[in-house]
Motif scaffolding. Structure first.
Motif, PDB file in Angstrom:
ATOM      1  N   THR A   1      -7.371   9.905  -8.210  1.00 32.38           N
ATOM      2  CA  THR A   1      -7.341  11.119  -7.225  1.00 32.38           C
ATOM      3  C   THR A   1      -6.418  10.567  -6.108  1.00 32.38           C
ATOM      4  O   THR A   1      -5.466  11.988  -5.353  1.00 32.38           O
ATOM      5  CB  THR A   1      -8.228  10.808  -6.437  1.00 32.38           C
ATOM      6  OG1 THR A   1      -9.362  10.633  -7.531  1.00 32.38           O
ATOM      7  CG2 THR A   1      -8.321  12.133  -5.500  1.00 32.38           C
ATOM      8  N   HIS A   2      -5.202   9.847  -6.231  1.00 30.24           N
ATOM      9  CA  HIS A   2      -4.546   9.229  -5.025  1.00 30.24           C
ATOM     10  C   HIS A   2      -3.285  10.525  -5.339  1.00 30.24           C
ATOM     11  O   HIS A   2      -2.269  11.137  -4.629  1.00 30.24           O
ATOM     12  CB  HIS A   2      -4.138   7.627  -4.466  1.00 30.24           C
ATOM     13  CG  HIS A   2      -3.204   7.318  -3.434  1.00 30.24           C
ATOM     14  ND1 HIS A   2      -1.833   8.747  -3.460  1.00 30.24           N
ATOM     15  CD2 HIS A   2      -3.609   6.625  -2.373  1.00 30.24           C
ATOM     16  CE1 HIS A   2      -1.821   7.422  -1.716  1.00 30.24           C
ATOM     17  NE2 HIS A   2      -2.396   6.288  -1.740  1.00 30.24           N
TER      18      HIS A   2
ATOM     19  N   ASP B   1      -9.175   5.114  -9.463  1.00 22.21           N
ATOM     20  CA  ASP B   1      -9.545   5.223  -7.999  1.00 22.21           C
ATOM     21  C   ASP B   1      -9.970   3.456  -7.978  1.00 22.21           C
ATOM     22  O   ASP B   1     -10.202   3.153  -6.979  1.00 22.21           O
ATOM     23  CB  ASP B   1     -10.040   6.003  -7.869  1.00 22.21           C
ATOM     24  CG  ASP B   1     -10.075   7.441  -8.177  1.00 22.21           C
ATOM     25  OD1 ASP B   1      -8.724   7.353  -7.626  1.00 22.21           O
ATOM     26  OD2 ASP B   1     -10.863   9.044  -7.575  1.00 22.21           O
TER      27      ASP B   1
ATOM     28  N   ASP C   1      -7.484   2.466  -4.749  1.00 23.66           N
ATOM     29  CA  ASP C   1      -7.363   3.762  -4.097  1.00 23.66           C
ATOM     30  C   ASP C   1      -5.918   3.787  -3.005  1.00 23.66           C
ATOM     31  O   ASP C   1      -6.878   4.534  -2.384  1.00 23.66           O
ATOM     32  CB  ASP C   1      -8.957   4.251  -2.969  1.00 23.66           C
ATOM     33  CG  ASP C   1      -9.078   3.506  -2.768  1.00 23.66           C
ATOM     34  OD1 ASP C   1      -8.555   2.622  -2.416  1.00 23.66           O
ATOM     35  OD2 ASP C   1     -10.902   3.803  -2.094  1.00 23.66           O
ATOM     36  N   ARG C   2      -5.826   3.154  -2.804  1.00 25.98           N
ATOM     37  CA  ARG C   2      -4.568   2.776  -1.769  1.00 25.98           C
ATOM     38  C   ARG C   2      -3.184   3.411  -2.260  1.00 25.98           C
ATOM     39  O   ARG C   2      -2.205   3.081  -2.316  1.00 25.98           O
ATOM     40  CB  ARG C   2      -4.568   1.640  -0.689  1.00 25.98           C
ATOM     41  CG  ARG C   2      -6.661   1.673  -0.613  1.00 25.98           C
ATOM     42  CD  ARG C   2      -6.446  -0.280   0.509  1.00 25.98           C
ATOM     43  NE  ARG C   2      -5.842  -1.771  -0.361  1.00 25.98           N
ATOM     44  CZ  ARG C   2      -6.347  -1.567  -1.314  1.00 25.98           C
ATOM     45  NH1 ARG C   2      -8.212  -1.130  -1.106  1.00 25.98           N
ATOM     46  NH2 ARG C   2      -6.508  -2.648  -1.867  1.00 25.98           N
ATOM     47  N   HIS C   3      -3.094   3.453  -3.741  1.00 20.74           N
ATOM     48  CA  HIS C   3      -1.735   3.239  -4.168  1.00 20.74           C
ATOM     49  C   HIS C   3      -2.098   4.996  -5.327  1.00 20.74           C
ATOM     50  O   HIS C   3      -2.995   4.642  -5.937  1.00 20.74           O
ATOM     51  CB  HIS C   3      -1.253   2.153  -4.674  1.00 20.74           C
ATOM     52  CG  HIS C   3      -1.455   0.785  -4.558  1.00 20.74           C
ATOM     53  ND1 HIS C   3      -2.825   0.351  -4.289  1.00 20.74           N
ATOM     54  CD2 HIS C   3      -0.678  -0.137  -3.676  1.00 20.74           C
ATOM     55  CE1 HIS C   3      -2.252  -0.992  -4.107  1.00 20.74           C
ATOM     56  NE2 HIS C   3      -0.512  -1.062  -3.678  1.00 20.74           N
ATOM     57  N   PRO C   4      -1.079   5.544  -5.373  1.00 20.42           N
ATOM     58  CA  PRO C   4      -1.034   6.477  -6.683  1.00 20.42           C
ATOM     59  C   PRO C   4      -0.638   5.487  -7.900  1.00 20.42           C
ATOM     60  O   PRO C   4       0.248   4.833  -8.173  1.00 20.42           O
ATOM     61  CB  PRO C   4      -0.107   7.644  -6.292  1.00 20.42           C
ATOM     62  CG  PRO C   4       1.412   6.571  -5.343  1.00 20.42           C
ATOM     63  CD  PRO C   4      -0.030   5.363  -4.768  1.00 20.42           C
TER      64      PRO C   4
ATOM     65  N   ARG D   1      -3.784  14.279  -5.454  1.00 16.40           N
ATOM     66  CA  ARG D   1      -3.634  15.066  -3.758  1.00 16.40           C
ATOM     67  C   ARG D   1      -2.175  14.985  -3.323  1.00 16.40           C
ATOM     68  O   ARG D   1      -1.532  15.684  -2.642  1.00 16.40           O
ATOM     69  CB  ARG D   1      -4.483  13.773  -3.138  1.00 16.40           C
ATOM     70  CG  ARG D   1      -4.564  13.882  -1.553  1.00 16.40           C
ATOM     71  CD  ARG D   1      -4.502  13.159  -1.071  1.00 16.40           C
ATOM     72  NE  ARG D   1      -6.140  12.646  -0.987  1.00 16.40           N
ATOM     73  CZ  ARG D   1      -6.834  11.449  -1.544  1.00 16.40           C
ATOM     74  NH1 ARG D   1      -6.740  10.279  -1.513  1.00 16.40           N
ATOM     75  NH2 ARG D   1      -8.321  11.261  -2.233  1.00 16.40           N
TER      76      ARG D   1
ATOM     77  N   GLU E   1       1.189  -1.094   0.207  1.00 19.97           N
ATOM     78  CA  GLU E   1       0.237   0.106  -0.006  1.00 19.97           C
ATOM     79  C   GLU E   1       1.038   1.253  -0.069  1.00 19.97           C
ATOM     80  O   GLU E   1       1.824   1.096   0.499  1.00 19.97           O
ATOM     81  CB  GLU E   1      -0.963   0.198   1.248  1.00 19.97           C
ATOM     82  CG  GLU E   1      -1.941   0.818   1.332  1.00 19.97           C
ATOM     83  CD  GLU E   1      -3.084   1.052   2.386  1.00 19.97           C
ATOM     84  OE1 GLU E   1      -3.472   1.545   2.983  1.00 19.97           O
ATOM     85  OE2 GLU E   1      -3.137  -0.663   2.813  1.00 19.97           O
ATOM     86  N   GLY E   2       0.313   1.837  -0.982  1.00 17.08           N
ATOM     87  CA  GLY E   2       1.282   3.793  -0.547  1.00 17.08           C
ATOM     88  C   GLY E   2       2.201   3.799  -2.463  1.00 17.08           C
ATOM     89  O   GLY E   2       2.754   4.378  -2.342  1.00 17.08           O
TER      90      GLY E   2
END
Length: 540
Positions: free
Chosen positions: A156-157, A135, A139-142, A160, A108-109
């Motif tokens: 969206t990640h 998304d 939605d837990r990874h760019p 942001r 994640e991330g």
């Protein structure tokens, strides 16, 4: 005599040296990395055979020089070797599912990237995915979705992380995409791509070297022996050096250090300062050719004289102010480097020739071929004549037209699509013109490009048949002309004693192959400096 014999001897049905007027030879001998001798008699060099000589007796085969791809992106190909293979998708749900599968095995991330060699019109929905759809994949990874070298879509990640909001102004020469209601849709074009891409961590060095190993071997398997990579950062070049040291390159590489995203001469001077230690650290496999600029956008934003067919209020995007580009190009040539500038639409071609003419006036006596036009997509007869008069070579990319003709038709209309990459006109007007693929926008391959230039075939049928050229002319664009552009015609581009032994071996003579076979014809062997970089798998 035997003490100084050959390291390699090839006997073949025909060895095409590409020297004007020379009949095909039947035997070629290699000593070290150079061609030592040729003979019209298949047994004419047998006296050079010693215990150490490798002999290829190929009585049905044809030998040609290895081909150059004079405008491509090996760095992108290497990066894409480990990215999500969205070019395999045929629908947006399939596209998203591939990303979802990668997300399931990615911490994640961490960033998720996609391959770049796909076209939205090949998807059933005939459009790009949106941030909202990405998304739904995760939605837990760019997520960074790339298409070619001019377009990104992010989720969206990622928006942001980059602090991009609906109030963020687009940088000069860039576009931040919005939907019909004015909301961000995740699309970033040209100079806006850096807003997100600067946040993406560089791939692990070992992973990048492995990507280059795989990608360069794929080029070599199609007959490409030298690539002119037209967007290489200094960090990328360090990876290329490491790949060279690791023996991971199956092609020679001539790198254009990227000034894409820079907007003034001071920034370019900083880049040139950083390039100084690359000036002499070169070998026959890897060297810096010069600096790459971009003047206009790609498929969706090439700068045209007439408005787009799909939007009569839009004529493309310029990514440099002409006066600033004159200063920047002048800075490069005063340091002794060469320049290649992306100019795709006819307005960009006109402005680039203005820029180059001013540079030539301000810095007289530049060596021939210092200033190169990359693409020259819509160059008309007057522009071609002006380029020839200024001594400006051009690189064209028929595979780009083949793969994107339907996309182009939507933006520019059928007349301008048919006018793209006018190889016949360039040659007839006396230009130094060379050929390449522009992978990942076009598919690389020696004979795929030759087939395209001789037939003008595309995904929507033949376009602009009056711009077709002959087989021999098309081969020259990848060999003799390419070596001349690179300043290496004393080393490559023809098969003569003293030149590098960069060879391709074909099971059938490509010149005699039907067009439908030529497109997908690949060599059985590719040799660089007499060493095999592509050859048949050994029997087990």
């Amino acid at each position: 005599m035997t003490e100084h014999g050959a390291d390699l001897l090839i006997r073949a049905a025909a060895i095409h040296t590409l020297l004007p007027g020379q009949e095909p030879q039947r035997a070629v001998a290699v000593r070290g990395d150079r061609i030592a001798a040729l003979s019209p008699d298949p047994t004419g060099l047998d006296h050079l055979v010693t215990a150490r000589t490798t002999v290829h007796d190929l009585p049905e085969a044809t030998v040609l020089p290895a081909f150059d791809d004079t405008h491509t992106h090996l760095i992108f190909a290497g990066l894409g070797a480990h990215d999500v293979p969205v070019h395999q998708a045929r629908t947006i749900p399939e596209f998203l599912e591939l990303i979802r599968q990668r997300a399931a095995v990615t911490p994640e991330g961490q960033w998720i990237r996609t391959t770049t060699n796909w076209q939205e019109l090949n998807l059933a929905e005939r459009r790009m995915p949106t941030a909202a759809e990405l998304d739904r994949a995760t939605d837990r990874h760019p997520v960074l979705v790339k298409r070619g070298g001019h377009n990104d879509v992010v989720n969206t990640h990622a928006l942001r992380l980059a602090d991009i909001t609906e109030d963020t102004p687009a940088p000069p020469g860039g576009v931040i995409g919005r939907d019909a209601d004015g909301r961000l849709n995740g699309r970033l074009i040209d100079n806006a791509m850096g807003l997100v891409e600067r946040l993406v961590p560089a791939a692990d060095r070992a992973q990048r070297i492995d990507g280059l190993r795989l990608a360069s071997s794929q080029y070599a398997a199609t007959g490409i022996g030298t690539v002119r990579d037209c967007a290489v950062s200094l960090d990328d070049y360090a990876v290329l050096l490491a790949a060279r040291d690791a023996g991971a390159l199956s092609t020679r590489v001539r790198a254009l250090i990227s000034a894409l995203g820079l907007t003034d001469a001071a920034q370019v001077e900083d880049l040139l300062d950083a390039m100084e230690d690359r000036r002499y650290s070169a070998d026959p496999w890897l060297r810096v050719w010069g600096v790459k600029f971009g003047l206009d956008g790609g498929l969706e934003a090439g700068a045209t004289e007439e408005p787009y067919a799909c939007d009569h209020g839009f004529s493309g995007t310029l990514t440099w102010e002409p006066d600033a580009l004159v200063e920047a190009v002048e800075a490069v040539v005063r340091r002794g480097w060469r320049v290649g500038t992306h100019a795709y639409g006819d307005r960009a071609v006109r402005i680039l020739l203005d820029v180059y003419e001013r540079v030539l006036q301000r810095v007289p006596g530049l060596p021939a071929g210092t200033l190169v036009m990359e693409h020259g997509g819509l160059a008309g007869p007057d522009q071609r004549a002006r380029a020839v008069a200024l001594g400006v070579p051009v690189t064209i990319q028929q595979p780009l037209l083949h793969d994107t003709a339907e996309v182009e038709r939507e933006f520019w209309g059928p007349e301008r699509v048919a006018a793209l990459f006018p190889a016949r006109g360039w040659l007839d007007q006396g230009a130094l013109v060379t050929a390449g693929s522009d992978f990942p926008v076009g598919q690389f391959g020696a004979m795929r490009s030759v087939w395209g230039m001789t037939t003008r075939q595309t995904v929507i049928g033949v376009q602009g048949p009056q711009h077709a050229i002959t087989y021999d002319e098309a081969v020259a664009l990848h060999t003799a002309n390419a070596a001349r552009l690179l300043g290496e015609d004393h080393l490559r581009g023809a098969l003569t004693p003293g030149r590098l032994a960069d060879l391709t071996i074909w099971a059938q003579d490509p010149a005699r192959s039907p067009a439908e076979d030529l497109r997908d014809l690949n060599p059985t062997h590719t040799l660089l400096g007499g060493l095999p970089v592509h050859h048949p798998e050994p029997a087990h």
